[in-house]
Design a protein around this motif. Structure first.
Motif, PDB file in Angstrom:
ATOM      1  N   LEU A 184       0.850  -1.212   0.000  1.00 12.69           N
ATOM      2  CA  LEU A 184       0.000   0.000   0.000  1.00 12.69           C
ATOM      3  C   LEU A 184       0.873   1.245   0.000  1.00 12.69           C
ATOM      4  CD1 LEU A 184      -2.998   0.910   0.176  1.00 12.69           C
ATOM      5  CD2 LEU A 184      -2.638   1.188   2.616  1.00 12.69           C
ATOM      6  N   VAL A 185       1.888   1.269   0.879  1.00 12.68           N
ATOM      7  CA  VAL A 185       2.722   2.484   0.955  1.00 12.68           C
ATOM      8  C   VAL A 185       3.338   2.748  -0.417  1.00 12.68           C
ATOM      9  CG1 VAL A 185       4.847   3.442   1.923  1.00 12.68           C
ATOM     10  CG2 VAL A 185       3.207   2.323   3.423  1.00 12.68           C
ATOM     11  N   VAL A 240       0.560   3.957  -2.945  1.00  6.61           N
ATOM     12  CA  VAL A 240      -0.055   5.287  -2.780  1.00  6.61           C
ATOM     13  C   VAL A 240       0.872   6.347  -3.375  1.00  6.61           C
ATOM     14  CG1 VAL A 240      -1.579   4.848  -0.823  1.00  6.61           C
ATOM     15  CG2 VAL A 240       0.809   5.464  -0.410  1.00  6.61           C
ATOM     16  N   LEU A 241       2.184   6.107  -3.317  1.00  8.39           N
ATOM     17  CA  LEU A 241       3.102   7.085  -3.942  1.00  8.39           C
ATOM     18  C   LEU A 241       2.835   7.104  -5.446  1.00  8.39           C
ATOM     19  CD1 LEU A 241       6.393   6.301  -1.960  1.00  8.39           C
ATOM     20  CD2 LEU A 241       4.767   8.170  -1.625  1.00  8.39           C
ATOM     21  N   LEU A 263       0.054   6.572  -6.773  1.00  5.61           N
ATOM     22  CA  LEU A 263      -1.217   7.298  -6.987  1.00  5.61           C
ATOM     23  C   LEU A 263      -0.934   8.779  -7.202  1.00  5.61           C
ATOM     24  CD1 LEU A 263      -4.349   7.412  -6.898  1.00  5.61           C
ATOM     25  CD2 LEU A 263      -4.157   7.740  -4.430  1.00  5.61           C
ATOM     26  N   VAL A 264      -0.075   9.338  -6.339  1.00  2.00           N
ATOM     27  CA  VAL A 264       0.228  10.778  -6.485  1.00  2.00           C
ATOM     28  C   VAL A 264       0.897  10.991  -7.840  1.00  2.00           C
ATOM     29  CG1 VAL A 264       1.557  12.685  -5.539  1.00  2.00           C
ATOM     30  CG2 VAL A 264       0.426  11.093  -3.992  1.00  2.00           C
ATOM     31  N   ILE A 275       0.439   9.305 -10.529  1.00  5.86           N
ATOM     32  CA  ILE A 275      -0.578   9.256 -11.601  1.00  5.86           C
ATOM     33  C   ILE A 275      -1.288  10.604 -11.703  1.00  5.86           C
ATOM     34  CG2 ILE A 275      -2.805   8.213 -12.222  1.00  5.86           C
ATOM     35  CD1 ILE A 275      -1.816   5.583 -10.992  1.00  5.86           C
ATOM     36  N   ILE A 276      -1.625  11.141 -10.532  1.00  5.59           N
ATOM     37  CA  ILE A 276      -2.406  12.396 -10.546  1.00  5.59           C
ATOM     38  C   ILE A 276      -1.564  13.516 -11.136  1.00  5.59           C
ATOM     39  CG2 ILE A 276      -3.567  14.092  -9.086  1.00  5.59           C
ATOM     40  CD1 ILE A 276      -4.191  11.747  -7.157  1.00  5.59           C
ATOM     41  N   VAL A 277      -0.273  13.553 -10.789  1.00  4.16           N
ATOM     42  CA  VAL A 277       0.596  14.618 -11.354  1.00  4.16           C
ATOM     43  C   VAL A 277       0.641  14.456 -12.869  1.00  4.16           C
ATOM     44  CG1 VAL A 277       3.006  15.333 -11.550  1.00  4.16           C
ATOM     45  CG2 VAL A 277       1.994  14.931  -9.287  1.00  4.16           C
ATOM     46  N   PHE A 311      -9.380  10.387  -4.125  1.00  5.72           N
ATOM     47  CA  PHE A 311      -8.758  10.619  -5.439  1.00  5.72           C
ATOM     48  C   PHE A 311      -9.106  12.026  -5.941  1.00  5.72           C
ATOM     49  CE2 PHE A 311      -6.618   8.885  -9.055  1.00  5.72           C
ATOM     50  CZ  PHE A 311      -7.142   9.554 -10.151  1.00  5.72           C
ATOM     51  N   PHE A 347      -7.192  14.628  -3.999  1.00  3.73           N
ATOM     52  CA  PHE A 347      -5.763  14.758  -4.361  1.00  3.73           C
ATOM     53  C   PHE A 347      -5.638  15.387  -5.743  1.00  3.73           C
ATOM     54  CE2 PHE A 347      -5.158  10.803  -1.576  1.00  3.73           C
ATOM     55  CZ  PHE A 347      -5.136  11.606  -0.445  1.00  3.73           C
ATOM     56  N   MET A 348      -6.617  15.077  -6.598  1.00  2.15           N
ATOM     57  CA  MET A 348      -6.558  15.682  -7.951  1.00  2.15           C
ATOM     58  C   MET A 348      -6.664  17.194  -7.833  1.00  2.15           C
ATOM     59  SD  MET A 348      -8.599  13.396 -10.676  1.00  2.15           S
ATOM     60  CE  MET A 348      -9.683  14.773 -11.009  1.00  2.15           C
ATOM     61  N   VAL A 364      -3.421  18.577  -6.370  1.00  3.33           N
ATOM     62  CA  VAL A 364      -2.285  18.591  -7.329  1.00  3.33           C
ATOM     63  C   VAL A 364      -2.526  19.656  -8.386  1.00  3.33           C
ATOM     64  CG1 VAL A 364      -1.228  17.263  -9.193  1.00  3.33           C
ATOM     65  CG2 VAL A 364      -1.598  16.194  -6.973  1.00  3.33           C
ATOM     66  N   THR A 396       1.126  19.424  -4.574  1.00  2.00           N
ATOM     67  CA  THR A 396       1.468  17.990  -4.730  1.00  2.00           C
ATOM     68  C   THR A 396       2.024  17.443  -3.429  1.00  2.00           C
ATOM     69  OG1 THR A 396       2.121  18.654  -6.924  1.00  2.00           O
ATOM     70  CG2 THR A 396       2.692  16.432  -6.265  1.00  2.00           C
ATOM     71  N   ALA A 408      -0.594  16.543  -1.067  1.00  4.62           N
ATOM     72  CA  ALA A 408      -1.236  15.265  -1.443  1.00  4.62           C
ATOM     73  C   ALA A 408      -0.344  14.106  -1.002  1.00  4.62           C
ATOM     74  CB  ALA A 408      -1.435  15.233  -2.959  1.00  4.62           C
ATOM     75  N   LEU A 409       0.956  14.286  -1.193  1.00  2.00           N
ATOM     76  CA  LEU A 409       1.884  13.218  -0.794  1.00  2.00           C
ATOM     77  C   LEU A 409       1.738  12.943   0.703  1.00  2.00           C
ATOM     78  CD1 LEU A 409       3.794  11.891  -2.807  1.00  2.00           C
ATOM     79  CD2 LEU A 409       5.667  13.216  -1.816  1.00  2.00           C
ATOM     80  N   VAL A 437      -1.424  11.180   1.448  1.00  2.00           N
ATOM     81  CA  VAL A 437      -1.390   9.790   0.953  1.00  2.00           C
ATOM     82  C   VAL A 437      -0.635   8.914   1.950  1.00  2.00           C
ATOM     83  CG1 VAL A 437       0.230   8.665  -0.643  1.00  2.00           C
ATOM     84  CG2 VAL A 437      -1.761   9.894  -1.518  1.00  2.00           C
ATOM     85  N   ILE A 438       0.452   9.458   2.487  1.00  2.00           N
ATOM     86  CA  ILE A 438       1.216   8.670   3.468  1.00  2.00           C
ATOM     87  C   ILE A 438       0.337   8.414   4.699  1.00  2.00           C
ATOM     88  CG2 ILE A 438       3.218   8.723   5.015  1.00  2.00           C
ATOM     89  CD1 ILE A 438       4.072   8.370   2.172  1.00  2.00           C
ATOM     90  N   ALA A 442      -2.051   5.780   4.218  1.00  6.30           N
ATOM     91  CA  ALA A 442      -1.418   4.439   4.288  1.00  6.30           C
ATOM     92  C   ALA A 442      -1.297   4.034   5.762  1.00  6.30           C
ATOM     93  CB  ALA A 442      -0.050   4.493   3.625  1.00  6.30           C
TER      94      ALA A 442
END
Lengths: 100, 638, 506, 477, 170
Positions: free
Chosen positions: C174-175, C178-179, C181-182, C184-186, D392, D395-396, D399, D404, D407-408, D411-412, D415
């Protein structure tokens, strides 16, 4: 004519005394009264603004604040009674069954 | 002509028949299946030999094996003079070993499995020999390694046997490591792995250098040496020879077939097959020659003191292989192959002889416990004697012609050649000595074994002695095909191989040729005489000499402690690293430390933060007020 | 273009899920019915996937069997599926492996049988989804959806220490993801609001952004591969997972990481991939040697095979980051080989584990005498695993070492040492388990059932088929790998380290 | 000063008026209704009727004090959804807790009314009154279990700190009134823009005081400490309601005030909110890990979710606010679903609040365990569920606005959150059941859970409906 | 000059009384101090010509809310209350926080710029009387909040009954 600043200082002083009261006293009712103090401080500043901006909105707001304060008092005291009925204490720091 | 395809695929078919139906249907009849296959292959091999003599060679691709970008390799067959010779050697020895095994392996519980592996081995060796590209050679190379692993570890209940099999495979893998890189280097330089184009454009790379791991290396030398790594691994030359003596754990027919005649010679075949590359780099040639010579001497010395009959013969094989590499090293590839050809016969005979002795002595191998077998096993004795004469280079026998050719070519190849000749001659002396030590200790004198062993002593059954006789004939006659002109022979063998490996360069006067031949013969006979003197006259002399030079004796007895050396340098440290460094530190402490550490840290942080939540309203209010104060302060003063 | 009448990829994804739903309604006590239903569904899916193999056009690098429907128009997300040379083989592998998993866990799973088969089938749908998704959102959805059934597989039906292993597996992946995921969004916001991978591939990205995104995607894929520093979840997950779980894990899940590199990291960030090739090669070589050496110290059967997977996958990543045609094709083929061989090894371990309920090597010995047919099967797989020519391991490994050698000589040479250590630990394992005197515990072992033989048979066939005639599989990849390499060499504009381009990452 | 003659145009107010009248009617009827389920049913009918009126109403009334636009109706939709779901799950629950009074439902209605007023408040006074109306009814609801000291303590703490926070709000209002002479949001914005007094420390002070008050309402980091105790103490159905409705109302007000009144100061208050959001996510996620009581754990998780939603606010702009609203809508279903399952475990004599009570639930009650699994994975944000879509979109938006790194960080943290959500799944599926756990299920409860699960899965797979709705809602903003 | 004098007195009285309120140990004493405080605040309102509010302050605040407090205080047993600790353990921290807040508020108020002046100048208010003007605004402009307040009071009543009534029949 007393400058507006003095009123503001007065209201902030009372407000802070209210906060101090709330933060230090153990008795729930006194804490409750400190909240009333804070509300009164706000009322003072509202009325003073209303006077210096020569506009009545401030006083209307004070009117509503007092009404809400009354409602809050009713509910607050009801809660205190309910607590008192179960735990026979008026001190807040004895009501900390839930922590962590 | 195109029935040559049958040669490898008949044994393969036999393998599948045996392995699939062996346990249930065929059980003890399985030798017929594989024997039939190998004999047919032998017949076709002979026909192919005659066709090749007739001048027809074949180089055809069966199907494309791997295609990836410009890398294209196919399974194909090349039948030329060298292949023909090797076919004959492999199929003949294989057939004889098959016959011999019927007797030797009789009643063994894995009977069908043994013959299945024999057929698989024959198939792999034939594929190796008949390959027309390096990758299929590599395929055969590893397949024979696999079969030797199966056969050495055939009696897998025995720890020593399965250890020996595993050791053989892994040590071969060290060799194959170099060999694989060599194959890759070939592809990178020539763009293909097929022999024809590679050897065709081999002159293009003369003098070119390539950056290999940071240092500029001459291209042909690099390729040659890498290929030679494989050869050293497979033919048990010096650094990687440790697996061959242990391979004696396998059944004796296996030793005869694999560790005498066929598999171990694959290295020589490789060097011979790639002679265009080796010739281009003199340093590589010298390395091959030197390694060969030194290994010959080294193995010879060890064989002097060993008591296990099969171990002596094994070291003698390593020594004789040293000779073959010596020959190739000095450019006399045909001489090397000629010695390979003759060696196959007398070395197989020695092994099978040892096998029948073992058979008679109920598995006893120590020659000190034998003695006086001559009376009980005349046939085995005479064939063993004949093979020993041949290996010692007594004139007239096969060994003499091939060894003499090598020694002469070595001597004639220039200044270094003289040194090589000296080593070779000395080894000839040692060879003669230890060969006849076996004869005198085991066959002559009085019996030193236990009583019921003596009682049990008998000549091996006919099924085992017939191959001995055939091989004896070979050991005698095989040499005649390559009699050097000096002695009036037509040197047909060298001529036959000339188109593939060319002629050995280096010239010398007849006088020198005579001198080298005579000195070698004198040394050989001297060795026999010395052995006779030491072991027949004064049997105690050997012990006194061993006693005085005890340090050297113990050194030789423990095979120069090479096994222990490898164990301490390579095996034990790897295990130590695996156990302590990786499982202990890097995996155990560092990575797991982080992986488990972070969540644990967050867990402790969480439980520590938990008691900030004291449940006191004041505290909550104080935090709110403080929060407000901090935010305002920051915004105001920033 | 879609040669077939019906949307094959969607059926492959949703048929298992539908099957799982059907099994949901089967009574808890009819275990036999559940098992047969699961087997029927998995076989049906496998049969349906065969057209992928037969009707695949091996000449074009374009995506085939494509399906595209608008899914979330507001974010410009389309339900876009398609396969090309690189991914088609993995789908076939997944469907085959699932059938075998259902077969192997026939009577080894005693508790919660229904949920087990549901998890396996949902797993299959998610796996196929990952390999066929061409829309980043859809890809990520399947990528994460796969975690749940696997987590349950390991956690519920696993071995004694299963809970720790399951949680570790889940968090590790997962960790990492998820990175991604970010990342992909960028990508989405930079490349004009599209998730369509094919479109994203046509655009060029500033080097600095490529660099960061490469490492973000690396986080997700390296964990899955598993590459060297982030591999410690694999041994735990494998040893604790039930047989079917570790087979799926070994055969398919691990491939997704490497597939990710091939499908996303290389084409989308060509400059970064080229720049990062050297560190990647070093990591791969470390993984090969590290994984191999550590196998020598293992006493647990499954843990040893798990570490061997680390070593084998080190080869795959070496092949991929050799960035030449032999390396790439060798890498992809090695992924299939590893899936087949390690999958088969775990199936075999499962077979004896059902009988002896022990994974310690010391509890075994002399199995060959008691269990000859099984010993033969295991021998073939061991040989394939150490890369014996003629079997499937060799073809992949040789191409990889060839590709690696051309990329960097050091990498090639060090990787080649891997095959030596590989031979050492596998043969030593084989010796300790099968040769030597028969261990008393194993005397009364019941012979191999027909079901178990059928499970291993396809693997044997594949091992020999790829070994002897790999062209059937290699021919799938040529155009796609060619296309990938062109994108790599020409796609990204040259590396402007000055970074003067508007830097997206604040 | 003309005296108002004709009736003010109240079409925009219809939902609120209908809600008020029907709530009062319900209050009266409750006296005659014997079986309280009927009251509950009526409450749901009322909600439906209000929902029906919701669609028609748009526009402003009372000279800008009441704004009914897309933004407010979306939030009202969230309030009604949370009301209906909470009522459904509390019917059986309050009977078990033996506090089965009709007033429970009317208080719920009044609090929803308060929220609706807050959502469409165009003036700070009305906003304050709406907030107080909601808060007062919640103080009572929190303390509804009169016999349970925990519930009393919860309502006491909630009351004291609520009053404290609203005092700060009032002080802020007076400050703004003093500075701009008006309390109407649009007028304030206009004044601040015109007179360039935006960066005056006094304005910043009032902005921060508003942040404190609203931060308290949505339980953002430094002002969150009341939440765990109140969520744990209050009756679970009220906690469910409290963790969704008021939080959404808090965000509605946060959005309304900060984006219209302090629109110009976006950079400043965004700068304030970023550390707040990170702190909130940190506190929520990290402290949840070591919890043993599931309600308390869900309390911290709702704090964390407030942190995530704050990111939408920080991002600002059309997408940012839309993503925040979308997230809160999805969050409503996830959270109430999770609390619904917690309530199921509450039976006579068995509290069912400790995490260890969930051991082996999958074996004894597979359906309940499966539902909890879906909610847990959705709260973590694993794809096939709605939680992932919500995050999602957030975060979109972040970003797109260049956050960004934020969002990072988020996201952490999500997790990290996986750990404690999975612990529940682990307890349910991978542990053997200790005691035989009976579940108290009822038809309405079943419906609520069904609706929540379907919503979570449906939005997870086909989210375009909600996203479009949220986008359209923001367009009107 | 006269106005400043009155303001200073009132301000001082208010601050001192409020400090006294929060420091008395006996709640009844603080109740009475609060009462006096409210009177002073009412006086202040008068100076700010908000007579109606002054009246409200006295009647509602002093009359109703304080009385309510008194009822509840009588519930407690005062003897035990007198002797119990008045302040929580770390009370200096609370005071410090409050003072911090004060400093920050005062500093930010230094740069306070009053907003635009409205239409109800003191003369107009005096002319129309504060109550009338207040009534006009309340029932025209602020009719909507007025209704909301009624709802709040209703909720307060329901809440008080639900929580505090001895026996709730069901």
């Amino acid at each position: 004519m007393v400058p507006l600043h003095w009123y503001l200082l007065l209201s902030s002083a009372v407000f802070v005394v209210g906060v101090a009261g709330f933060l230090t006293r153990r008795n729930i009712i006194i804490m409750f009264m400190s909240i009333e103090l804070m509300l009164n401080a706000v009322n003072i500043s509202l009325v003073s603004f209303s006077r210096y901006l020569s506009d009545m909105r401030g006083q209307v707001l004070v009117f509503f604040v007092i009404a809400v304060a009354a409602a809050e008092a009713a509910i607050g005291l009801a809660i205190i009674i309910a607590l008192f009925r179960n735990k026979a204490t008026a001190h807040v720091d004895e009501a900390n069954e839930m922590k962590g | 002509m195109d029935n040559y395809l049958l040669i490898p695929f008949l044994p393969l078919a036999a393998f599948f028949v045996n392995i699939l139906f062996g346990k249930t249907l065929i059980r003890d009849k399985s030798h017929w299946v594989s024997l039939f296959a190998v004999v047919c292959s032998w017949v076709i091999a002979v026909m192919t030999l005659f066709e090749v003599i007739g001048g027809r060679t074949v180089n055809r691709d069966l199907y494309t094996w791997i295609v990836s970008g410009d890398f294209r390799v196919s399974v194909g067959f090349l039948i030329d003079q060298l292949t023909a010779v090797m076919l004959i050697v492999v199929t003949t020895v294989s057939s004889l070993v098959h016959i011999y095994s019927i007797g030797y392996m009789h009643g063994d519980k894995g009977y069908y499995r043994f013959f299945a592996y024999l057929s698989l081995f024959t198939f792999s060796m034939l594929m190796l020999v008949m390959a027309n590209n390096f990758l299929q050679l590599y395929f055969g190379w590893e397949a024979v390694g696999l079969c030797s692993y199966f056969l050495i570890g055939f009696w897998y209940e025995k720890k020593s046997a399965s250890d020996a099999g595993k050791k053989a495979f892994i040590v071969n893998r060290f060799g194959d490591f170099g060999f694989g890189l060599g194959v890759i280097m070939i592809f990178l330089t020539f763009g293909t792995l097929h022999y024809a184009p590679v050897f065709g454009s081999v002159n293009g790379i003369v003098g070119k250098t390539v950056d290999f791991l940071g240092l500029q290396v001459d291209l042909p030398t690099l390729i040659a040496l890498l290929l030679f790594c494989g050869a050293v691994g497979k033919s048990a030359q010096l650094p990687l020879h440790v697996w061959l003596p242990d391979a004696m754990e396998g059944p004796t027919p296996v030793s005869a077939l694999i560790h005498a005649a066929t598999m171990v010679t694959a290295g020589v075949f490789l060097v011979a097959r790639c002679n265009p590359i080796f010739v281009l780099s003199p340093p590589a040639m010298n390395v091959v020659a030197l390694v060969g010579a030194v290994t010959a001497l080294f193995a010879g010395t060890i064989a002097l003191v060993q008591n296990d009959i099969k171990r002596i013969v094994a070291y003698s094989t390593v020594s004789q292989l040293g000779y073959m590499f010596l020959a190739c090293g000095v450019g006399a590839f045909s001489a090397g192959i000629f010695h390979l050809y003759t060696h196959a016969f007398f070395k197989a005979l020695l092994f099978l002889g040892a096998g029948s002795v073992m058979h008679a002595m109920a598995g006893e191998l120590d020659i000190q416990k034998m003695g006086g077998l001559k009376k009980h096993m005349p046939l085995t004795y005479w064939t063993f004697l004949l093979a020993s004469l041949s290996i010692s280079g007594v004139p007239g026998f096969a060994g003499f012609f091939s060894k003499d050719e090598i020694l002469w070519r070595a001597y004639a190849s220039g200044p270094l050649g003289h040194l090589l000749y000296a080593i070779g001659a000395l080894t000839a002396l040692l060879t003669a000595f230890y060969s006849f030590r076996i004869i005198f200790v085991a066959f002559h004198g009085k019996f030193r074994g236990t009583h019921e062993q003596e009682h049990h002593l008998h000549e091996s059954p006919k099924i085992m002695t017939v191959p001995l006789l055939i091989l004896a004939a070979g050991a005698l006659a095989a040499g005649w095909v390559g009699i050097p002109p000096l002695l009036g022979g037509g040197e047909h063998f060298a001529e036959f191989l000339a188109p593939v490996v060319g002629h050995a360069k280096g010239e010398g006067t007849h006088a020198e040729e005579w001198a080298t031949m005579i000195t070698a013969v004198i040394l050989g006979l001297g060795g026999i005489a010395a052995a006779a003197f030491v072991y027949l006259r004064k049997s105690t002399l050997a012990d006194t000499v061993a006693g005085r030079f005890s340090f050297i004796y113990r050194l030789l007895w423990n095979k120069y402690y090479v096994d222990e050396l490898y164990d301490t340098i390579i095996v034990r440290p790897t295990f130590w690293v695996a156990k302590n460094v990786i499982v202990g530190v890097t995996d155990g402490k560092i990575i797991e430390g982080i992986v488990n550490g972070v969540p644990r840290f967050i867990g402790t942080l969480s439980s520590w933060l938990r008691n900030i939540q004291t449940g006191m309203v004041h505290q909550y209010a104080a935090v709110m007020a403080l929060g407000a104060f901090v935010v305002i302060a920051i915004v105001l003063f920033w | 273009m879609n040669g077939l009448a019906y949307p094959i990829l969607s059926t492959l994804i949703f048929l298992p899920v539908l099957g799982a739903a059907v099994i949901l309604f089967i009574g808890r006590n009819q275990e036999r019915l559940t098992k047969w239903a699961a087997l029927a569904v998995s076989i049906a899916v496998f049969v349906l996937s065969i057209p992928l193999f037969t009707d695949f056009n091996r000449m074009t690098p374009l995506m085939q069997f494509t399906e595209s429907h608008a899914w979330i128009p507001s974010w410009n997300i389309t339900y876009f599926l398609g396969v090309d040379g690189i991914s088609v083989l993995f789908i076939l592998l997944s469907t085959l492996i699932t059938v075998l998993c259902v077969l192997i866990s026939w009577n080894s799973i005693k508790t919660k049988v229904k949920e087990f088969y549901i998890a396996v089938l949902v797993m299959e749908g998610a796996m196929i989804g990952v390999f066929s998704a061409l829309d980043f959102f859809l890809f990520y959805l399947f990528w994460e959806a796969m975690l749940i059934p696997m987590y349950l597989l390991i956690g519920v039906w696993g071995g004694p220490n299963r809970v720790y292993a399951a949680i570790k597996f889940f968090l590790y992946t997962l960790v990492g993801s998820v990175l991604m995921l970010v990342g992909i969004i960028v990508l989405y916001s930079y490349a004009g609001h599209t998730f369509n991978i094919l479109e994203l591939m046509t655009k060029t990205y500033p080097y600095r952004m490529q660099f960061w995104l490469f490492w973000a995607f690396f986080a997700a894929f390296a964990v899955k591969v598993p590459m060297f520093p982030v591999h410690t979840w694999l041994p735990d997950a494998h040893t604790e997972a039930p047989t079917a779980g570790s087979v799926i894990l070994a055969a398919v899940l691990i491939k997704m990481g490497a597939y990710g590199f091939l499908r996303f990291s290389l084409p989308l960030f060509p400059d970064a991939s080229k720049a990062m090739a050297v560190p990647m090669l070093t990591l791969s070589v470390i993984a090969i040697i590290y994984g191999a050496v550590v196998c020598l110290a293992q006493t647990d059967l499954k843990r040893l095979i798990a570490y061997s997977s680390v070593s084998h996958m080190g080869f795959v990543t070496l092949g991929i980051f050799a960035l030449n045609i032999q390396g790439l094709e060798g890498g992809i083929l090695q992924m299939i080989n590893h899936g087949v061989v390690t999958g088969a090894l775990f199936l075999s371990v499962g077979i004896i584990y059902d009988r002896t309920h022990s994974r310690q090597i010391s509890d075994y010995g002399g199995l060959a005498t008691v269990f000859p047919l099984y010993a033969a099967f295991f021998m073939v797989f061991t040989l394939a695993s150490i890369g014996l020519p003629g079997l499937n391991g060799f073809v992949g490994e040789f191409l990889i070492i060839l590709g690696g050698f051309t990329a960097s000589k050091w990498a090639g040479v060090l990787a080649a040492t891997g095959i030596i250590i590989g031979a050492a630990y596998m043969l030593w394992l084989y010796q300790r388990v099968f040769f030597l005197e028969t261990n008393q515990k194993l005397v009364g072992l019941q012979a191999m059932e027909l079901r178990e033989v059928i499970t291993l048979l396809p693997m044997i066939i594949l091992v020999f088929w790829i070994g002897i005639y790999p062209d059937t599989f290699l021919s799938f990849m040529h155009p796609s790998v060619q296309n990938l390499l062109e994108r790599l060499n020409t796609g990204g504009q040259e590396v402007t380290l000055a970074g003067k381009i508007a830097e997206i990452i604040k | 000063m003309k005296i108002l003659t004709e009736m003010p145009d109240v079409t925009a107010l219809m939902p609120e008026i209908v809600m008020t009248c029907l709530a009062l009617v319900l209050l009266m009827l409750d006296l005659f209704i014997r079986r309280k389920e009927i009251t509950a049913l009526l409450a749901i009918v009322i909600a439906a009727v209000v929902g029906f009126f919701l669609t028609g109403s748009s526009g402003t009334a009372f000279s800008g004090m009441f704004i009914s636009d897309g933004y407010s109706s979306f939030f009202k939709l969230i309030f009604l959804v949370s009301l209906v779901l909470s009522v459904l799950i509390s019917i059986r629950y309050i009977k078990i807790e033996s506090v089965n009074f009709g007033e429970y439902y009317s208080l719920m209605l009044f609090s929803t009314l308060g929220m609706m007023l807050m959502a469409s408040a165009g003036d700070i006074i009305v906003l304050y009154l709406g907030l107080e109306l909601m808060a007062l009814s919640l103080y009572v609801l929190a303390g509804f279990l009169r016999h349970d000291t925990k519930s009393n303590e919860a309502s006491l703490k909630y009351f004291l700190l609520g009053a404290f926070a609203s005092a700060f709000l009032l002080y802020g209002t007076s400050m703004i009134y003093g500075l701009t002479g008006t309390t109407n949001l649009k007028a304030i914005a206009h004044y601040l823009a015109a007179n360039g007094v935006a960066h005056n420390p006094a304005v910043m002070l009032s902005v921060i005081l508003f942040v404190v008050a609203f931060g308290f309402k949505i339980a953002a980091a430094p002002f969150h400490m009341w939440a765990p105790d109140v969520y744990e103490g209050a009756p679970t159905s009220v906690t469910a309601f409290m963790s969704v409705g008021p939080k959404a109302a808090g965000f509605a007000v946060f959005g309304r005030v900060f984006l219209t009144a302090f629109g110009g100061l976006q950079v400043d208050w965004a700068g304030i909110l970023i550390p707040l959001a990170i702190l909130t996510m940190a506190v929520g996620n990290i402290l949840a890990i070591s919890q043993t009581n599931i309600k308390r754990m869900l309390a911290y998780s709702s704090i964390a979710h407030a942190g995530y939603a704050l990111i939408g606010l920080i991002a600002g702009g059309g997408n940012g606010v839309a993503s925040m609203m979308n997230y809160l809508f999805i969050y409503a279903f996830m959270n109430i679903g999770a609390f619904g399952v917690v309530i199921m475990l509450r039976t006579e004599g068995f509290k069912g609040e400790e995490i260890t009570d969930y051991e082996g639930l999958a074996k004894s009650h597979p359906l309940a365990a499966a539902l909890m699994l879906v909610f847990m994975f959705s709260l973590t944000g694993i794809p096939p569920t709605a939680g992932f879509v919500g995050k999602f979109y957030l975060f979109m938006a972040a970003v797109a606005e260049g956050y960004t790194w934020l969002a990072l960080v988020a996201v952490i943290f999500s997790a990290i959150s996986a750990y404690f959500y999975l612990r529940i799944v682990m307890y349910m599926y991978m542990k053997e059941p200790k005691a035989e756990v009976a579940l108290s299920t009822s038809a309405p409860h079943g419906i609520a859970l069904a609706v929540a699960t379907c919503a979570v899965l449906l939005i997870g797979v086909l989210p375009s409906g909600i996203i479009e709705l949220a986008r359209a809602a923001v367009a009107g903003f | 000059m006269m106005a400043e004098g009155i303001f200073i007195y009132l301000a001082a009285a208010i601050v001192i009384l409020s400090v006294l309120v929060i420091t008395r140990s006996n709640p009844v004493h603080s109740m009475i101090t609060m009462l006096v405080l409210f009177f002073h605040i009412a006086a202040l309102y008068v100076t700010l010509n908000a007579e109606f509010l002054a009246a409200i302050q006295v009647i509602v605040y002093a009359g109703a809310i304080l009385v309510l407090f008194l009822f509840v205080v009588l519930l407690l047993n005062l003897k035990e209350e007198m002797v119990a600790r008045r302040y929580i353990g770390p009370w200096p921290l609370g005071v410090l926080a409050a003072l911090g807040l004060l400093v920050v508020i005062v500093l930010s108020l230094k740069s306070f710029i009053p907003g635009p002046s409205g239409v109800f100048t003191t003369e107009v208010v005096r002319a129309e009387t504060n109550t009338k003007v207040l009534g006009q605004i309340l029932f025209t402009e602020y009719l909507y909040p007025f209704e909301v307040v009624s709802m709040i009071l209703l909720v307060a009543i329901i809440g008080a009954i639900v929580l505090a009534k001895k026996r709730l029949r069901n």
